[in-house]
Design a protein around this motif. Structure first.
Motif, PDB file in Angstrom:
ATOM      1  N   TYR A 319       0.830  -1.204   0.000  1.00 17.08           N
ATOM      2  CA  TYR A 319       0.000   0.000   0.000  1.00 17.08           C
ATOM      3  C   TYR A 319       0.863   1.252   0.000  1.00 17.08           C
ATOM      4  CZ  TYR A 319      -3.760  -3.217   1.140  1.00 17.08           C
ATOM      5  OH  TYR A 319      -4.659  -4.252   1.102  1.00 17.08           O
ATOM      6  N   ASN A 320       0.313   2.314  -0.516  1.00 15.94           N
ATOM      7  CA  ASN A 320       0.972   3.613  -0.569  1.00 15.94           C
ATOM      8  C   ASN A 320       1.328   4.064   0.853  1.00 15.94           C
ATOM      9  OD1 ASN A 320       1.085   6.595  -0.457  1.00 15.94           O
ATOM     10  ND2 ASN A 320       0.674   6.470  -2.646  1.00 15.94           N
ATOM     11  N   ASN A 321       2.630   4.212   1.114  1.00 13.58           N
ATOM     12  CA  ASN A 321       3.082   4.526   2.471  1.00 13.58           C
ATOM     13  C   ASN A 321       2.668   5.914   2.937  1.00 13.58           C
ATOM     14  OD1 ASN A 321       6.132   2.665   3.223  1.00 13.58           O
ATOM     15  ND2 ASN A 321       4.233   1.986   2.287  1.00 13.58           N
ATOM     16  N   ASP A 322       2.580   6.873   1.994  1.00 12.29           N
ATOM     17  CA  ASP A 322       2.113   8.208   2.371  1.00 12.29           C
ATOM     18  C   ASP A 322       0.672   8.145   2.855  1.00 12.29           C
ATOM     19  OD1 ASP A 322       4.536   9.337   1.690  1.00 12.29           O
ATOM     20  OD2 ASP A 322       3.908   9.867  -0.342  1.00 12.29           O
ATOM     21  N   HIS A 323      -0.147   7.392   2.124  1.00 13.38           N
ATOM     22  CA  HIS A 323      -1.551   7.254   2.514  1.00 13.38           C
ATOM     23  C   HIS A 323      -1.676   6.493   3.833  1.00 13.38           C
ATOM     24  CE1 HIS A 323      -2.707   7.670  -2.005  1.00 13.38           C
ATOM     25  NE2 HIS A 323      -2.506   8.832  -1.427  1.00 13.38           N
ATOM     26  N   LEU A 324      -0.852   5.471   4.006  1.00 16.08           N
ATOM     27  CA  LEU A 324      -0.906   4.678   5.236  1.00 16.08           C
ATOM     28  C   LEU A 324      -0.506   5.530   6.439  1.00 16.08           C
ATOM     29  CD1 LEU A 324      -1.393   1.998   6.620  1.00 16.08           C
ATOM     30  CD2 LEU A 324       0.907   1.268   5.939  1.00 16.08           C
ATOM     31  N   GLY A 325       0.554   6.330   6.282  1.00 16.66           N
ATOM     32  CA  GLY A 325       0.989   7.208   7.363  1.00 16.66           C
ATOM     33  C   GLY A 325      -0.062   8.246   7.715  1.00 16.66           C
ATOM     34  N   LEU A 326      -0.700   8.812   6.688  1.00 19.19           N
ATOM     35  CA  LEU A 326      -1.756   9.799   6.933  1.00 19.19           C
ATOM     36  C   LEU A 326      -2.988   9.159   7.559  1.00 19.19           C
ATOM     37  CD1 LEU A 326      -1.601  12.137   3.795  1.00 19.19           C
ATOM     38  CD2 LEU A 326      -1.284  12.802   6.187  1.00 19.19           C
ATOM     39  N   LEU A 327      -3.258   7.894   7.199  1.00 20.59           N
ATOM     40  CA  LEU A 327      -4.396   7.189   7.804  1.00 20.59           C
ATOM     41  C   LEU A 327      -4.170   7.028   9.305  1.00 20.59           C
ATOM     42  CD1 LEU A 327      -7.086   5.618   7.507  1.00 20.59           C
ATOM     43  CD2 LEU A 327      -5.714   3.557   7.128  1.00 20.59           C
ATOM     44  N   ILE A 328      -2.943   6.672   9.681  1.00 23.55           N
ATOM     45  CA  ILE A 328      -2.623   6.516  11.104  1.00 23.55           C
ATOM     46  C   ILE A 328      -2.745   7.853  11.821  1.00 23.55           C
ATOM     47  CG2 ILE A 328      -0.758   5.981  12.730  1.00 23.55           C
ATOM     48  CD1 ILE A 328       0.183   3.856  10.661  1.00 23.55           C
ATOM     49  N   LYS A 329      -2.311   8.936  11.147  1.00 27.63           N
ATOM     50  CA  LYS A 329      -2.443  10.260  11.757  1.00 27.63           C
ATOM     51  C   LYS A 329      -3.911  10.652  11.881  1.00 27.63           C
ATOM     52  CE  LYS A 329      -0.948  15.044  11.478  1.00 27.63           C
ATOM     53  NZ  LYS A 329      -0.223  16.095  10.737  1.00 27.63           N
ATOM     54  N   LEU A 330      -4.692  10.321  10.865  1.00 34.40           N
ATOM     55  CA  LEU A 330      -6.119  10.663  10.866  1.00 34.40           C
ATOM     56  C   LEU A 330      -6.887   9.881  11.930  1.00 34.40           C
ATOM     57  CD1 LEU A 330      -8.707  11.887   9.518  1.00 34.40           C
ATOM     58  CD2 LEU A 330      -8.668   9.923   7.986  1.00 34.40           C
ATOM     59  N   MET A 331      -6.649   8.572  11.982  1.00 35.03           N
ATOM     60  CA  MET A 331      -7.396   7.710  12.896  1.00 35.03           C
ATOM     61  C   MET A 331      -6.873   7.814  14.325  1.00 35.03           C
ATOM     62  SD  MET A 331      -9.568   6.424  10.850  1.00 35.03           S
ATOM     63  CE  MET A 331     -10.348   5.201  11.896  1.00 35.03           C
ATOM     64  N   GLY A 332      -5.620   8.269  14.456  1.00 35.39           N
ATOM     65  CA  GLY A 332      -5.004   8.281  15.773  1.00 35.39           C
ATOM     66  C   GLY A 332      -4.352   6.934  16.039  1.00 35.39           C
ATOM     67  N   VAL A 333      -3.399   6.932  16.947  1.00 34.18           N
ATOM     68  CA  VAL A 333      -2.744   5.672  17.297  1.00 34.18           C
ATOM     69  C   VAL A 333      -3.772   4.691  17.860  1.00 34.18           C
ATOM     70  CG1 VAL A 333      -0.966   4.614  18.747  1.00 34.18           C
ATOM     71  CG2 VAL A 333      -0.566   6.865  17.715  1.00 34.18           C
ATOM     72  N   TYR A 334      -4.740   5.233  18.579  1.00 30.59           N
ATOM     73  CA  TYR A 334      -5.846   4.428  19.124  1.00 30.59           C
ATOM     74  C   TYR A 334      -7.145   4.957  18.507  1.00 30.59           C
ATOM     75  CZ  TYR A 334      -2.245   3.140  22.458  1.00 30.59           C
ATOM     76  OH  TYR A 334      -1.084   2.686  23.023  1.00 30.59           O
ATOM     77  N   PRO A 335      -7.601   4.367  17.404  1.00 27.34           N
ATOM     78  CA  PRO A 335      -8.769   4.894  16.682  1.00 27.34           C
ATOM     79  C   PRO A 335     -10.061   4.788  17.488  1.00 27.34           C
ATOM     80  CG  PRO A 335      -7.511   3.343  15.326  1.00 27.34           C
ATOM     81  CD  PRO A 335      -7.014   3.204  16.731  1.00 27.34           C
ATOM     82  N   PRO A 336     -11.083   5.566  17.099  1.00 32.27           N
ATOM     83  CA  PRO A 336     -12.396   5.422  17.735  1.00 32.27           C
ATOM     84  C   PRO A 336     -12.847   3.965  17.714  1.00 32.27           C
ATOM     85  CG  PRO A 336     -12.389   7.338  16.304  1.00 32.27           C
ATOM     86  CD  PRO A 336     -11.092   6.612  16.054  1.00 32.27           C
ATOM     87  N   GLY A 337     -13.400   3.510  18.829  1.00 32.57           N
ATOM     88  CA  GLY A 337     -13.802   2.115  18.948  1.00 32.57           C
ATOM     89  C   GLY A 337     -12.825   1.279  19.748  1.00 32.57           C
ATOM     90  N   SER A 338     -11.628   1.837  20.021  1.00 36.24           N
ATOM     91  CA  SER A 338     -10.621   1.110  20.794  1.00 36.24           C
ATOM     92  C   SER A 338     -10.969   1.135  22.289  1.00 36.24           C
ATOM     93  CB  SER A 338      -9.231   1.735  20.601  1.00 36.24           C
ATOM     94  OG  SER A 338      -8.832   1.727  19.251  1.00 36.24           O
ATOM     95  N   VAL A 339     -10.906  -0.033  22.927  1.00 35.53           N
ATOM     96  CA  VAL A 339     -11.025  -0.109  24.382  1.00 35.53           C
ATOM     97  C   VAL A 339      -9.611   0.016  24.945  1.00 35.53           C
ATOM     98  CG1 VAL A 339     -11.707  -1.517  26.353  1.00 35.53           C
ATOM     99  CG2 VAL A 339     -13.067  -1.573  24.254  1.00 35.53           C
ATOM    100  N   VAL A 340      -9.414   0.925  25.883  1.00 35.12           N
ATOM    101  CA  VAL A 340      -8.061   1.228  26.346  1.00 35.12           C
ATOM    102  C   VAL A 340      -7.969   1.239  27.868  1.00 35.12           C
ATOM    103  CG1 VAL A 340      -7.440   2.553  24.293  1.00 35.12           C
ATOM    104  CG2 VAL A 340      -8.544   3.719  26.208  1.00 35.12           C
ATOM    105  N   GLN A 341      -6.754   0.983  28.337  1.00 32.88           N
ATOM    106  CA  GLN A 341      -6.443   1.148  29.755  1.00 32.88           C
ATOM    107  C   GLN A 341      -5.583   2.389  29.899  1.00 32.88           C
ATOM    108  OE1 GLN A 341      -5.214  -2.238  32.373  1.00 32.88           O
ATOM    109  NE2 GLN A 341      -3.354  -1.030  32.656  1.00 32.88           N
ATOM    110  N   LEU A 342      -5.946   3.276  30.828  1.00 34.98           N
ATOM    111  CA  LEU A 342      -5.251   4.539  31.006  1.00 34.98           C
ATOM    112  C   LEU A 342      -4.141   4.421  32.044  1.00 34.98           C
ATOM    113  CD1 LEU A 342      -8.351   6.930  31.023  1.00 34.98           C
ATOM    114  CD2 LEU A 342      -6.991   6.129  29.077  1.00 34.98           C
ATOM    115  N   SER A 343      -3.357   5.473  32.147  1.00 38.98           N
ATOM    116  CA  SER A 343      -2.221   5.471  33.073  1.00 38.98           C
ATOM    117  C   SER A 343      -2.660   5.394  34.531  1.00 38.98           C
ATOM    118  CB  SER A 343      -1.367   6.721  32.844  1.00 38.98           C
ATOM    119  OG  SER A 343      -2.158   7.896  32.855  1.00 38.98           O
ATOM    120  N   ASN A 344      -3.921   5.758  34.812  1.00 37.89           N
ATOM    121  CA  ASN A 344      -4.427   5.604  36.186  1.00 37.89           C
ATOM    122  C   ASN A 344      -5.136   4.257  36.368  1.00 37.89           C
ATOM    123  OD1 ASN A 344      -6.781   5.945  34.763  1.00 37.89           O
ATOM    124  ND2 ASN A 344      -7.610   7.576  36.058  1.00 37.89           N
TER     125      ASN A 344
END
Length: 418
Positions: A319-344
C-alpha cells in the motif's frame, strides 16, 4: 480491586482512594484518584464525609496511624480552601457543560450518519433498475458530505452506533467513503478530487450485489472458484457505473483497482506501483483497514489499533506509504472504537480523535459509580492521562463490557468542530 473503608483522619499523600459520593456531589474530576497534596485532603474533609475507600494496591504509602493528630486549620487556611473548592467546582461545571455540548454534537453527528445511511440504502435499491437515478442521488449525497467536510478547519471523527449485520455492505461503503474523504482532505486534494474519491468509494463494492450472498456472507474460507467469483465484483462495480453516462471517469479506477497492490500481488490486473491510479491507491488502504476490522468471520476481526498496526508492520510494500501514514495520523494511534487502559489503570472507550493530538483522544470512562448514560468523556491531554494499552473487548469483565458497550460493527462519521 479490594478496597478498605478508611477514616478521613487517616488520609495522607500517596493514598489511592475512592469517594463514597456520586460524581456530581464533589468537585473532583473523578470518583477515585491518588491524593497528591494536603489541599486535596482538606477538600475531602470539607465534603463532610467521615470515610473513603482505600485501594491499597494502587497506593504508594500506608495510611496515617489512628493515633496521629490532625493539624488545626486557621481561618485564613479555611477561606483559602473554600476558594479552591469553589474554583474546582467551577472547573467541573465547565467540564460538565463541555460534556453536554460534546454529546449534543455526537447526537447531531448520529442524525447525519443516519440520514446518509438511509440515502445510501435508497441508492443501492435503485442501482440495478434505475442506475442513472441512483448515481445522481449518490452525487447529491457526496455533495452534502463534502460540504460538511470542508466547512471547518478542524474536523473530528466520531464513533457511530452499531449497524445491523445484513447491512454490512452499506456500513462498509459509507465507512470507506467517509475515511477516504478525510484522507483525501489531509493529502491536500481539491474539492473535485474529494468528490470523485467519495463517489468511487461509495460504489467500490456495489458489484458484490451481483455475487451470490452464499459467497459474500460466507464466514468459512472460500473455495478457489468462490474466490474467483468474488473477485469479479470489481468488474461488476464498473459495469454498474457504466450504465450511467455521467458517472465521472475520474472515479472509475477506484471501482476497478481498489484491490490492486503496489507489489503486483493484487487483482484483477496485477498492476504495480504507478500503474495504479492514485485515488484507487488511497481507497485501497482504507478498504483494507475496514475489512480487517470487519471480516466475514467476526471471530477474526481485529480491534482498530491492531488493524492499523498490522497494516503498518506487514503491508507497507503493498500500500501507498504516504496514505498509510496519513491514515494513522487521521485515525489516531488508538482509533475510535478502541477499548483502552489509562495510566491511572481506569478503562475506557475511545469515541473520537483529533489528528492534532494522536495520543490524546476523547475517552468515555468506565466508572461504576456513574450511570453509563452519564459516563464522563474526558480529553486525556487536558487531564494529564495517557493510554497504556489497547484491550480486546472479549477480554473485558462482563460488567465493564456492558457499561462501555464496545461495538461489533465500528462505523465512523465526521462533524465540523465548530
Amino acid at each position: 480491586m479490594a478496597s478498605i473503608k478508611l477514616s478521613v483522619e487517616r488520609l495522607t499523600e500517596g493514598l489511592y482512594i475512592k469517594l463514597p459520593l456520586q460524581w456530581t456531589d464533589h468537585p473532583f474530576l473523578l470518583n477515585h484518584f491518588k491524593i497528591k497534596d494536603q489541599q486535596q485532603i482538606r477538600l475531602i474533609k470539607n465534603l463532610g464525609v467521615k470515610y473513603v475507600f482505600l485501594i491499597p494496591e494502587k497506593s504508594d504509602v500506608e495510611p496515617r496511624s489512628p493515633e496521629s493528630q490532625s493539624e488545626a486549620i486557621s481561618e485564613q487556611e479555611s477561606q483559602f480552601l473554600d476558594r479552591q473548592a469553589e474554583k474546582l467546582w467551577q472547573e467541573k461545571q465547565g467540564r460538565i457543560t463541555r460534556l453536554k455540548n460534546y454529546k449534543r454534537k455526537l447526537q447531531r453527528c448520529e442524525k447525519s450518519f443516519g440520514r446518509s445511511m438511509a440515502q445510501l440504502r435508497s441508492i443501492v435499491g435503485k442501482i440495478k433498475s434505475r442506475p442513472v437515478t441512483a448515481i445522481k442521488e449518490a452525487e447529491l449525497l457526496v455533495e452534502e458530505m463534502v460540504e460538511a467536510l470542508l466547512e471547518a478547519d478542524n474536523v473530528a471523527l466520531h464513533l457511530m452506533n452499531d449497524g445491523k449485520e445484513n447491512e454490512d455492505v452499506y456500513f462498509h461503503s459509507l465507512n470507506v467513503a467517509i475515511i477516504s474523504m478525510m484522507l483525501a482532505r489531509s493529502c491536500g486534494m481539491s474539492q473535485e478530487e474529494i468528490k470523485n474519491i467519495a463517489l468511487g468509494a461509495l460504489f467500490h463494492d456495489m458489484g458484490k450485489l451481483k455475487v451470490p450472498t452464499a459467497i459474500t456472507r460466507k464466514a468459512t474460507p472460500l473455495t478457489e472458484p468462490e474466490e474467483n467469483y468474488l473477485k469479479l465484483h470489481t468488474k461488476y462495480s464498473l459495469d454498474l457505473a457504466n450504465l450511467a453516462d455521467d458517472f465521472p471517469e475520474a472515479a472509475k479506477p477506484i471501482l476497478y483497482q481498489h484491490h490492486e497492490m503496489l507489489d503486483g500481488s493484487g487483482y484483477p490486473k496485477q498492476l504495480k506501483g504507478d500503474q495504479i491510479d492514485i485515488k484507487a491507491q488511497l481507497v485501497a488502504v482504507v478498504n483494507a483497514y475496514d475489512n480487517l476490522c470487519h471480516p466475514q468471520d467476526h471471530n477474526k476481526a481485529r480491534i482498530p489499533y491492531s488493524a492499523l498496526s498490522y497494516l503498518f508492520k506487514n503491508k507497507r510494500k503493498q500500500y501507498n506509504n504516504d496514505h498509510l501514514g496519513l491514515l494513522i495520523k487521521l485515525m489516531g494511534v488508538y482509533p475510535p472504537g478502541s477499548v483502552v487502559q489509562l495510566s491511572n489503570k481506569q478503562l475506557g472507550l475511545v469515541i473520537s480523535v483529533n489528528s492534532e493530538s494522536l495520543l490524546y483522544p476523547n475517552v468515555l470512562l468506565y466508572d461504576p459509580s456513574v450511570p453509563s448514560n452519564e459516563a464522563p468523556i474526558i480529553d486525556l491531554e487536558e487531564n494529564n492521562l495517557r493510554i497504556e494499552q489497547a484491550i480486546p473487548p472479549h477480554k473485558l469483565p462482563e460488567q465493564v463490557h456492558t457499561y462501555l458497550n464496545p461495538r461489533i460493527r465500528i462505523s465512523y462519521y465526521f462533524d465540523p468542530d465548530d
